[in-house]
Design an enzyme around this catalytic site. Structure first.
Site, short mmCIF file in Angstrom:
data_model
loop_
_atom_site.label_atom_id
_atom_site.label_comp_id
_atom_site.label_asym_id
_atom_site.label_seq_id
_atom_site.Cartn_x
_atom_site.Cartn_y
_atom_site.Cartn_z
CD GLU A 1 -1.29 2.24 2.13
OE1 GLU A 1 -2.13 3.34 2.55
OE2 GLU A 1 -0.06 2.23 2.56
CB CYS B 1 -4.16 -5.25 4.37
SG CYS B 1 -4.08 -3.84 5.07
CG HIS C 1 -5.65 -8.32 7.37
ND1 HIS C 1 -4.11 -7.81 7.26
CD2 HIS C 1 -6.48 -7.11 7.35
CE1 HIS C 1 -4.33 -6.50 7.47
NE2 HIS C 1 -5.72 -6.16 7.30
#
Ligand code: COA
Length: 430
Positions: A85, A117, A241
């Protein structure tokens, strides 16, 4: 022809930035009860990048360690994909800088992937297909590298962090073997997190991102179950995540309660807390110490599971959920390699965490301000900021609209003649 060994991760390495801020210091500065960060979010510390560290340097550090510790011939690498990112240029990929600084062969495809992400998971999917098809035995180097940065004093600030994870993908996977065709996706246009080109900090609608994350998890898990024939009892580990560890807790709870409902409330062998402790907690320690790595969060957890895992980790099946705001989610599975000797003692997250230097709040703000100055045109006036050249490569600022990196030692293979084109004066290596 499909490799008899399958395709997966042959080597994994993590770059932990050299500085960190305890969340107690941030809580004090923000006038927040420390338990909100420690318990409410589950974070103990966050990695803070030194001004001479950026997404490129962390990617190089993680990859350099990987090449050395696993004794990898860099000429075997035919694909380099960086998921991030934290792009450093609107056109030139991080992968191009990394390719040059690592001295990878010319016969190599280089690109970045982007979807918040989720980006490194997209890169891994690309690598997996390439290695199973046209790669012809060559390896793919996949790197997740990010600096999670929000506004000072914002709700997102305690969920910052930084770091990079490098993974070598190939057809002799001794670290983690992907299970073929068992994957499920979810995409929906949602404004839960984004970072316009003119900003160094992300904008986030926290509650919307949590809701979107869970919606993507529920959908992909159901899809995965339907198409794979695998279910709750088949996973020794569930990895998620991890924007902050409490999010993994929320994710696990959703899947657990879904399973309880499916069984009409009976037949669960473990209570929620016990199940979470055994299936997910063993992977979360790097995230608690480093904070959010954005694209690398899930893979830092995987590396953490391997590094600390006892004998029971070998051969275990893990389900992995990747989420990128915006949004895209994916659930997939794999098995840990059968022989821990393939990775034991080579990842060194704990060692890097131990060697870090602790900052106070003033030091953290100072690093942020110096990083912002180094991101401006004309910022390169000389060497590293004091204490800044501690690894393989340092970012020294911008000169004539070009980023300047100092590499030590200088890349040794055939790519070297091209380096002066973007970085002539900065290389001081042998
Ligand atoms: N002791 C213990 N827990 C406390 C507490 C205290 N003194 N004070 C608050 N908490 C708990 C809250 O109950 C809440 O827990 P819950 O989520 O289980 O209900 C948690 O701490 C967070 O509190 P909340 O008020 O919701 O925090 P916030 O408004 O400051 O925002 C985020 C939290 C995660 C939304 C925010 O940090 C953020 O936007 N982060 C970036 C985006 C992100 O990471 N998104 C995730 C999906 S990708």
């Amino acid at each position: 022809m499909q490799s008899p060994h399958g395709v997966g991760i042959e080597a994994i390495s993590v770059c932990v930035p050299r500085y960190w801020l305890p969340l107690t210091a941030l809580a004090e500065a923000n006038g927040v009860e420390p338990a909100k960060y420690a318990v409410g979010l589950g974070v103990e510390g966050m990695a803070v990048t030194h001004p001479n560290e950026d997404a490129v340097t962390m990617a190089v550090e993680a990859s350099d360690a990987l090449l050395k510790r696993y004794d990898i011939d860099r000429h075997s690498i035919g694909l380099l994909v960086v998921g991030s990112e934290t792009g450093v240029d609107a056109a030139k990929p991080i992968a191009a800088y990394v390719h040059g600084l690592l001295g990878l062969p010319f016969a190599c495809r280089t690109l970045d992937t982007k979807h918040a992400c989720y980006s490194a998971t997209a890169a891994l999917a690309l690598a997996r297909d390439w290695c199973a098809g046209s790669g012809r035995g060559r390896k793919a180097l996949i790197i997740a590298t990010d600096i999670a940065r929000y506004e000072v004093g914002s709700a997102g600030e305690p969920t910052q962090g930084a770091g990079a994870v490098a993974m070598l993908v190939g057809d002799h996977p001794s670290v983690f073997v992907f299970e073929p065709y068992r994957e499920a996706f979810f995409a929906r246009h949602v404004m839960d997190f984004w970072r316009p080109h003119y900003r160094s900090t992300a904008i986030v609608d926290g509650p919307a991102s949590v809701e979107s994350y869970l919606a993507a998890l529920e959908s992909t898990y159901a899809d995965f179950e339907r198409h794979s024939g695998l279910g709750w009892d088949d996973f020794e580990y569930l990895l998620f995540h991890v924007p902050f560890p409490k999010m993994a807790c929320k994710a696990f709870k959703l899947l657990y309660e879904r399973e309880v409902a499916r069984r009409n409330g009976s037949g669960m062998t473990q209570a929620l807390g016990e199940a979470f402790e055994s299936r997910t907690v063993p992977s979360l320690w790097p995230n608690r110490a480093m904070g959010n790595l954005y694209s690398g969060s899930l893979y830092a957890s995987l590396a953490g599971l391997l590094e600390r895992g006892d004998g029971s980790v070998e051969g275990a099946r893990a389900g992995l959920f990747s989420y990128g705001s915006g949004c895209c989610g994916e659930f997939f599975s794999g098995r840990v390699g059968p022989d821990a000797a393939a990775w034991r003692g080579k990842i060194d997250i704990a060692g890097q965490i131990k060697r870090r230097t602790r900052l106070d709040y003033t030091g953290y703000i100072s690093f942020r301000e110096q990083s912002a100055r180094l991101a401006e045109e004309g910022s390169h006036t000389g060497g590293a900021v004091p204490g800044g050249h501690f690894g393989r490569v340092a970012f020294l600022g911008i000169k004539d609209h070009q980023r300047v990196y100092e590499s030590s030692p200088r890349p040794a293979v055939s790519d070297t003649p091209f380096l002066p084109a973007y970085n002539a004066s900065a290389h001081t290596g042998k």
